[in-house]
Design a protein around this motif. Sequence first.
Motif, PDB file in Angstrom:
ATOM      1  N   MET A   1       0.836  -1.184   0.000  1.00  0.00           N
ATOM      2  CA  MET A   1       0.000   0.000   0.000  1.00  0.00           C
ATOM      3  C   MET A   1       0.881   1.248   0.000  1.00  0.00           C
ATOM      4  SD  MET A   1      -3.066  -0.964   2.650  1.00  0.00           S
ATOM      5  CE  MET A   1      -4.015   0.433   2.140  1.00  0.00           C
ATOM      6  N   LEU A   2       0.373   2.266  -0.613  1.00  0.00           N
ATOM      7  CA  LEU A   2       1.109   3.524  -0.648  1.00  0.00           C
ATOM      8  C   LEU A   2       1.156   4.155   0.732  1.00  0.00           C
ATOM      9  CD1 LEU A   2      -0.200   5.123  -3.951  1.00  0.00           C
ATOM     10  CD2 LEU A   2       1.935   3.916  -3.554  1.00  0.00           C
ATOM     11  N   GLY A   3       2.295   4.688   1.076  1.00  0.00           N
ATOM     12  CA  GLY A   3       2.462   5.376   2.345  1.00  0.00           C
ATOM     13  C   GLY A   3       2.632   4.454   3.533  1.00  0.00           C
ATOM     14  N   GLU A   4       2.755   3.172   3.296  1.00  0.00           N
ATOM     15  CA  GLU A   4       2.896   2.194   4.372  1.00  0.00           C
ATOM     16  C   GLU A   4       4.287   2.267   4.989  1.00  0.00           C
ATOM     17  OE1 GLU A   4       2.936  -2.637   4.600  1.00  0.00           O
ATOM     18  OE2 GLU A   4       1.559  -1.683   3.205  1.00  0.00           O
ATOM     19  N   SER A   5       4.343   2.230   6.304  1.00  0.00           N
ATOM     20  CA  SER A   5       5.621   2.266   7.009  1.00  0.00           C
ATOM     21  C   SER A   5       6.352   0.937   6.864  1.00  0.00           C
ATOM     22  CB  SER A   5       5.408   2.548   8.495  1.00  0.00           C
ATOM     23  OG  SER A   5       6.635   2.437   9.187  1.00  0.00           O
ATOM     24  N   HIS A   6       7.640   1.026   6.609  1.00  0.00           N
ATOM     25  CA  HIS A   6       8.494  -0.153   6.547  1.00  0.00           C
ATOM     26  C   HIS A   6       9.572  -0.073   7.633  1.00  0.00           C
ATOM     27  CE1 HIS A   6       6.945  -1.935   2.835  1.00  0.00           C
ATOM     28  NE2 HIS A   6       6.695  -0.695   2.489  1.00  0.00           N
ATOM     29  N   ALA A   7       9.237   0.553   8.754  1.00  0.00           N
ATOM     30  CA  ALA A   7      10.172   0.658   9.873  1.00  0.00           C
ATOM     31  C   ALA A   7      10.614  -0.741  10.289  1.00  0.00           C
ATOM     32  CB  ALA A   7       9.510   1.376  11.043  1.00  0.00           C
ATOM     33  N   LEU A   8      11.826  -0.852  10.798  1.00  0.00           N
ATOM     34  CA  LEU A   8      12.349  -2.167  11.169  1.00  0.00           C
ATOM     35  C   LEU A   8      11.461  -2.894  12.174  1.00  0.00           C
ATOM     36  CD1 LEU A   8      16.208  -1.742  11.463  1.00  0.00           C
ATOM     37  CD2 LEU A   8      14.877  -2.701   9.597  1.00  0.00           C
ATOM     38  N   LEU A   9      10.904  -2.171  13.123  1.00  0.00           N
ATOM     39  CA  LEU A   9      10.029  -2.811  14.104  1.00  0.00           C
ATOM     40  C   LEU A   9       8.743  -3.317  13.465  1.00  0.00           C
ATOM     41  CD1 LEU A   9      10.500  -0.494  17.211  1.00  0.00           C
ATOM     42  CD2 LEU A   9      11.406  -2.804  16.854  1.00  0.00           C
ATOM     43  N   VAL A  10       8.314  -2.698  12.382  1.00  0.00           N
ATOM     44  CA  VAL A  10       7.137  -3.156  11.640  1.00  0.00           C
ATOM     45  C   VAL A  10       7.514  -4.377  10.797  1.00  0.00           C
ATOM     46  CG1 VAL A  10       5.471  -2.549   9.827  1.00  0.00           C
ATOM     47  CG2 VAL A  10       6.063  -0.879  11.592  1.00  0.00           C
ATOM     48  N   GLU A  11       8.662  -4.306  10.161  1.00  0.00           N
ATOM     49  CA  GLU A  11       9.118  -5.381   9.276  1.00  0.00           C
ATOM     50  C   GLU A  11       9.565  -6.618  10.042  1.00  0.00           C
ATOM     51  OE1 GLU A  11       9.270  -5.287   5.675  1.00  0.00           O
ATOM     52  OE2 GLU A  11       7.903  -3.647   6.143  1.00  0.00           O
ATOM     53  N   LYS A  41      10.994   7.147   5.177  1.00  0.00           N
ATOM     54  CA  LYS A  41      10.142   8.330   5.378  1.00  0.00           C
ATOM     55  C   LYS A  41      10.016   9.133   4.089  1.00  0.00           C
ATOM     56  CE  LYS A  41       9.656  12.546   8.028  1.00  0.00           C
ATOM     57  NZ  LYS A  41      10.267  13.488   8.936  1.00  0.00           N
ATOM     58  N   GLU A  42      11.124   9.325   3.397  1.00  0.00           N
ATOM     59  CA  GLU A  42      11.096  10.080   2.141  1.00  0.00           C
ATOM     60  C   GLU A  42      10.215   9.381   1.105  1.00  0.00           C
ATOM     61  OE1 GLU A  42      14.143  12.004  -1.160  1.00  0.00           O
ATOM     62  OE2 GLU A  42      14.958  10.781   0.456  1.00  0.00           O
ATOM     63  N   ILE A  43      10.319   8.074   1.006  1.00  0.00           N
ATOM     64  CA  ILE A  43       9.504   7.317   0.057  1.00  0.00           C
ATOM     65  C   ILE A  43       8.029   7.450   0.406  1.00  0.00           C
ATOM     66  CG2 ILE A  43       8.901   4.978  -0.725  1.00  0.00           C
ATOM     67  CD1 ILE A  43      11.951   4.331  -0.470  1.00  0.00           C
ATOM     68  N   ARG A  44       7.697   7.295   1.687  1.00  0.00           N
ATOM     69  CA  ARG A  44       6.294   7.416   2.113  1.00  0.00           C
ATOM     70  C   ARG A  44       5.738   8.791   1.782  1.00  0.00           C
ATOM     71  NH1 ARG A  44       8.011   5.569   6.974  1.00  0.00           N
ATOM     72  NH2 ARG A  44       7.255   7.434   8.002  1.00  0.00           N
ATOM     73  N   GLU A  45       6.509   9.832   2.055  1.00  0.00           N
ATOM     74  CA  GLU A  45       6.042  11.193   1.775  1.00  0.00           C
ATOM     75  C   GLU A  45       5.823  11.400   0.280  1.00  0.00           C
ATOM     76  OE1 GLU A  45       8.952  13.659   3.693  1.00  0.00           O
ATOM     77  OE2 GLU A  45       8.078  13.333   5.671  1.00  0.00           O
ATOM     78  N   LEU A  46       6.718  10.880  -0.535  1.00  0.00           N
ATOM     79  CA  LEU A  46       6.559  10.990  -1.986  1.00  0.00           C
ATOM     80  C   LEU A  46       5.325  10.223  -2.463  1.00  0.00           C
ATOM     81  CD1 LEU A  46      10.273  10.660  -3.094  1.00  0.00           C
ATOM     82  CD2 LEU A  46       8.800  12.658  -3.444  1.00  0.00           C
ATOM     83  N   HIS A  59      11.872   3.885  -8.156  1.00  0.00           N
ATOM     84  CA  HIS A  59      12.322   2.492  -8.155  1.00  0.00           C
ATOM     85  C   HIS A  59      13.707   2.382  -7.520  1.00  0.00           C
ATOM     86  CE1 HIS A  59      12.970  -1.620  -9.425  1.00  0.00           C
ATOM     87  NE2 HIS A  59      14.130  -1.238  -9.940  1.00  0.00           N
ATOM     88  N   GLN A  60      14.605   3.290  -7.851  1.00  0.00           N
ATOM     89  CA  GLN A  60      15.960   3.268  -7.286  1.00  0.00           C
ATOM     90  C   GLN A  60      15.938   3.488  -5.777  1.00  0.00           C
ATOM     91  OE1 GLN A  60      18.821   2.375  -8.703  1.00  0.00           O
ATOM     92  NE2 GLN A  60      17.665   1.915 -10.542  1.00  0.00           N
ATOM     93  N   MET A  61      15.085   4.389  -5.324  1.00  0.00           N
ATOM     94  CA  MET A  61      14.971   4.641  -3.888  1.00  0.00           C
ATOM     95  C   MET A  61      14.464   3.396  -3.161  1.00  0.00           C
ATOM     96  SD  MET A  61      13.432   8.497  -3.967  1.00  0.00           S
ATOM     97  CE  MET A  61      13.354   8.702  -2.189  1.00  0.00           C
ATOM     98  N   LYS A  62      13.451   2.749  -3.733  1.00  0.00           N
ATOM     99  CA  LYS A  62      12.904   1.544  -3.115  1.00  0.00           C
ATOM    100  C   LYS A  62      13.922   0.403  -3.144  1.00  0.00           C
ATOM    101  CE  LYS A  62       8.016   2.513  -3.705  1.00  0.00           C
ATOM    102  NZ  LYS A  62       6.742   2.027  -4.270  1.00  0.00           N
ATOM    103  N   HIS A  63      14.686   0.336  -4.197  1.00  0.00           N
ATOM    104  CA  HIS A  63      15.731  -0.680  -4.292  1.00  0.00           C
ATOM    105  C   HIS A  63      16.792  -0.444  -3.208  1.00  0.00           C
ATOM    106  CE1 HIS A  63      18.326  -3.679  -6.080  1.00  0.00           C
ATOM    107  NE2 HIS A  63      19.312  -2.803  -6.117  1.00  0.00           N
ATOM    108  N   GLN A  64      17.181   0.799  -3.027  1.00  0.00           N
ATOM    109  CA  GLN A  64      18.173   1.128  -1.989  1.00  0.00           C
ATOM    110  C   GLN A  64      17.628   0.801  -0.600  1.00  0.00           C
ATOM    111  OE1 GLN A  64      21.352   1.932  -2.362  1.00  0.00           O
ATOM    112  NE2 GLN A  64      21.575   1.884  -0.156  1.00  0.00           N
TER     113      GLN A  64
END
Length: 80
Positions: A1-11, A41-46, A59-64
Amino acid sequence: MLGESHALLVEFPAHKATIEVLGQSDQAFTSQMQKYDALDKEIRELELSNSPIEDNEMHQMKHQRSILKDQLYQCLLHAS
């Protein structure tokens, strides 16, 4: 989902204690986690602002972010 947190504690909720210990005792882990969190955070905001960047750049940001997450996960496995 868009804007979903991928914080380490969530993952990696099963590794919460290890994340907390490494976050307090391992400067390299902490630094890498901060980079991961900032990029997430930057990806979620975008995503929430309809991605005002090129698809390839997103795509590059998500890959990183994925690379950083894999590296952090390896640290968690070795510390457990």
